[in-house]
Design a protein around this motif. Structure first.
Motif, PDB file in Angstrom:
ATOM      1  N   LEU A 274      -1.211 -52.311 -97.120  1.00 33.74           N
ATOM      2  CA  LEU A 274      -2.473 -52.493 -97.687  1.00 33.74           C
ATOM      3  C   LEU A 274      -2.387 -52.502 -99.156  1.00 33.74           C
ATOM      4  O   LEU A 274      -3.132 -53.402 -99.955  1.00 33.74           O
ATOM      5  CB  LEU A 274      -3.186 -51.140 -97.463  1.00 33.74           C
ATOM      6  CG  LEU A 274      -4.848 -51.064 -98.096  1.00 33.74           C
ATOM      7  CD1 LEU A 274      -5.667 -52.314 -97.633  1.00 33.74           C
ATOM      8  CD2 LEU A 274      -5.479 -49.832 -97.943  1.00 33.74           C
ATOM      9  N   LEU A 275      -1.242 -51.897 -99.733  1.00 37.12           N
ATOM     10  CA  LEU A 275      -1.057 -52.266-101.192  1.00 37.12           C
ATOM     11  C   LEU A 275      -0.384 -53.833-101.240  1.00 37.12           C
ATOM     12  O   LEU A 275      -0.875 -54.429-102.432  1.00 37.12           O
ATOM     13  CB  LEU A 275       0.437 -51.452-101.477  1.00 37.12           C
ATOM     14  CG  LEU A 275       0.861 -51.502-102.822  1.00 37.12           C
ATOM     15  CD1 LEU A 275      -0.406 -50.963-103.804  1.00 37.12           C
ATOM     16  CD2 LEU A 275       1.888 -50.764-103.211  1.00 37.12           C
ATOM     17  N   ALA A 276       0.210 -54.344-100.262  1.00 41.26           N
ATOM     18  CA  ALA A 276       0.533 -55.679-100.360  1.00 41.26           C
ATOM     19  C   ALA A 276      -0.573 -56.581-100.244  1.00 41.26           C
ATOM     20  O   ALA A 276      -0.717 -57.699-101.115  1.00 41.26           O
ATOM     21  CB  ALA A 276       1.754 -56.037 -99.304  1.00 41.26           C
ATOM     22  N   ALA A 277      -1.469 -56.285 -99.272  1.00 44.25           N
ATOM     23  CA  ALA A 277      -2.857 -57.058 -99.204  1.00 44.25           C
ATOM     24  C   ALA A 277      -3.488 -57.097-100.563  1.00 44.25           C
ATOM     25  O   ALA A 277      -4.180 -58.173-101.088  1.00 44.25           O
ATOM     26  CB  ALA A 277      -3.329 -56.587 -98.076  1.00 44.25           C
ATOM     27  N   CYS A 278      -3.812 -55.960-100.970  1.00 47.96           N
ATOM     28  CA  CYS A 278      -4.400 -55.599-102.443  1.00 47.96           C
ATOM     29  C   CYS A 278      -3.851 -56.587-103.454  1.00 47.96           C
ATOM     30  O   CYS A 278      -4.556 -57.170-104.325  1.00 47.96           O
ATOM     31  CB  CYS A 278      -4.653 -54.202-102.756  1.00 47.96           C
ATOM     32  SG  CYS A 278      -5.771 -53.498-101.962  1.00 47.96           S
ATOM     33  N   LYS A 279      -2.441 -56.664-103.688  1.00 49.00           N
ATOM     34  CA  LYS A 279      -1.690 -57.374-104.747  1.00 49.00           C
ATOM     35  C   LYS A 279      -2.016 -58.685-104.485  1.00 49.00           C
ATOM     36  O   LYS A 279      -2.146 -59.635-105.252  1.00 49.00           O
ATOM     37  CB  LYS A 279      -0.309 -56.963-104.823  1.00 49.00           C
ATOM     38  CG  LYS A 279       0.072 -55.497-105.485  1.00 49.00           C
ATOM     39  CD  LYS A 279       1.289 -55.451-105.453  1.00 49.00           C
ATOM     40  CE  LYS A 279       1.628 -54.062-106.024  1.00 49.00           C
ATOM     41  NZ  LYS A 279       3.031 -53.490-106.029  1.00 49.00           N
ATOM     42  N   GLU A 280      -1.758 -59.061-103.222  1.00 46.24           N
ATOM     43  CA  GLU A 280      -1.860 -60.760-102.883  1.00 46.24           C
ATOM     44  C   GLU A 280      -3.314 -61.314-103.093  1.00 46.24           C
ATOM     45  O   GLU A 280      -3.421 -62.388-103.358  1.00 46.24           O
ATOM     46  CB  GLU A 280      -1.821 -60.888-101.410  1.00 46.24           C
ATOM     47  CG  GLU A 280      -0.225 -60.662-101.091  1.00 46.24           C
ATOM     48  CD  GLU A 280       0.134 -60.617 -99.623  1.00 46.24           C
ATOM     49  OE1 GLU A 280      -0.933 -60.863 -98.715  1.00 46.24           O
ATOM     50  OE2 GLU A 280       1.139 -60.192 -98.958  1.00 46.24           O
ATOM     51  N   HIS A 281      -4.214 -60.324-102.907  1.00 46.51           N
ATOM     52  CA  HIS A 281      -5.717 -60.758-103.111  1.00 46.51           C
ATOM     53  C   HIS A 281      -6.306 -60.440-104.391  1.00 46.51           C
ATOM     54  O   HIS A 281      -7.482 -60.647-104.727  1.00 46.51           O
ATOM     55  CB  HIS A 281      -6.738 -60.340-102.056  1.00 46.51           C
ATOM     56  CG  HIS A 281      -6.479 -60.849-100.607  1.00 46.51           C
ATOM     57  ND1 HIS A 281      -6.727 -62.206-100.532  1.00 46.51           N
ATOM     58  CD2 HIS A 281      -5.343 -60.550 -99.969  1.00 46.51           C
ATOM     59  CE1 HIS A 281      -6.292 -62.450 -99.261  1.00 46.51           C
ATOM     60  NE2 HIS A 281      -5.514 -61.587 -98.772  1.00 46.51           N
TER      61      HIS A 281
END
Length: 186
Positions: free
Chosen positions: A149-156
């Motif tokens: 989830l952290l990577a997804a939030c950073k990517e978006h």
């Protein structure tokens, strides 16, 4: 800040063995199917939130215990936490949780409408069940491709705390579930 409680895993329903009294509730947790007693399933289900209170209540241990009967054993929550079927997230530092979990969509993406172009929906072809902003909709659509989830939030480019504070709006109608993070690809 608050400590929020989230259910982990994807509900697979009731599994009957020999009789109506001999059953378990099944939840997929990572690559495993785990079995819950009816008592455990009650707590796990409540951790998703309640549709008539979506966005109005803080979903934490206290809120869940308030919704249960007074004689309900409080240790059920601890048992589910130990089994990783529930997670308590300290909103002052949610990164550890976000690195260990990911968001998986469970409903069809329905897009927006010309009547309300800023609201994006998910559900079934006949019935929209969840509404979200464009930013949250994009995360909901694509987060499962990120390892966590952290990577997804950073990517978006989405604020993690804002996502966690609104996440029960997706968990309550089963628009999404939380699961263990996927291994990161080299």
């Amino acid at each position: 800040m608050a400590t929020l409680m989230f259910p982990i895993g994807h509900c697979l329903g009731t599994y009957y063995t020999d009789s109506a009294d001999d059953h378990v509730q099944q939840v997929r947790l990572g690559g495993e199917i785990v079995e819950l007693s009816d008592e455990e399933f009650t707590v796990w289900s409540l951790a998703h939130g309640m549709s008539d209170e979506a966005g109005q209540a803080v979903w934490d241990r206290t809120r869940i215990m308030t919704l249960l009967t007074s004689d309900f054993p409080a240790e059920v929550i601890d048992r589910l936490l130990d089994r990783h079927l529930l997670a308590e997230v300290d909103m002052d530092d949610p990164t550890t949780f976000a690195v260990r979990h990911r968001l998986l969509p469970l409903q069809l993406g329905l897009g927006n409408t010309t009547d309300v172009p800023a609201m994006f929906r998910s559900g079934t072809t006949d019935l929209p069940l969840a509404g979200m902003s464009r930013v949250l909709y994009d995360l909901w659509l694509w987060a499962h491709l990120s390892p966590n989830l952290l990577a997804a939030c950073k990517e978006h480019q989405i604020d993690l705390k804002a996502v966690l504070n609104t996440l029960h709006a997706l968990l309550t109608p089963n628009a999404a579930c939380l699961d263990f993070a996927a291994p990161e690809q080299p």
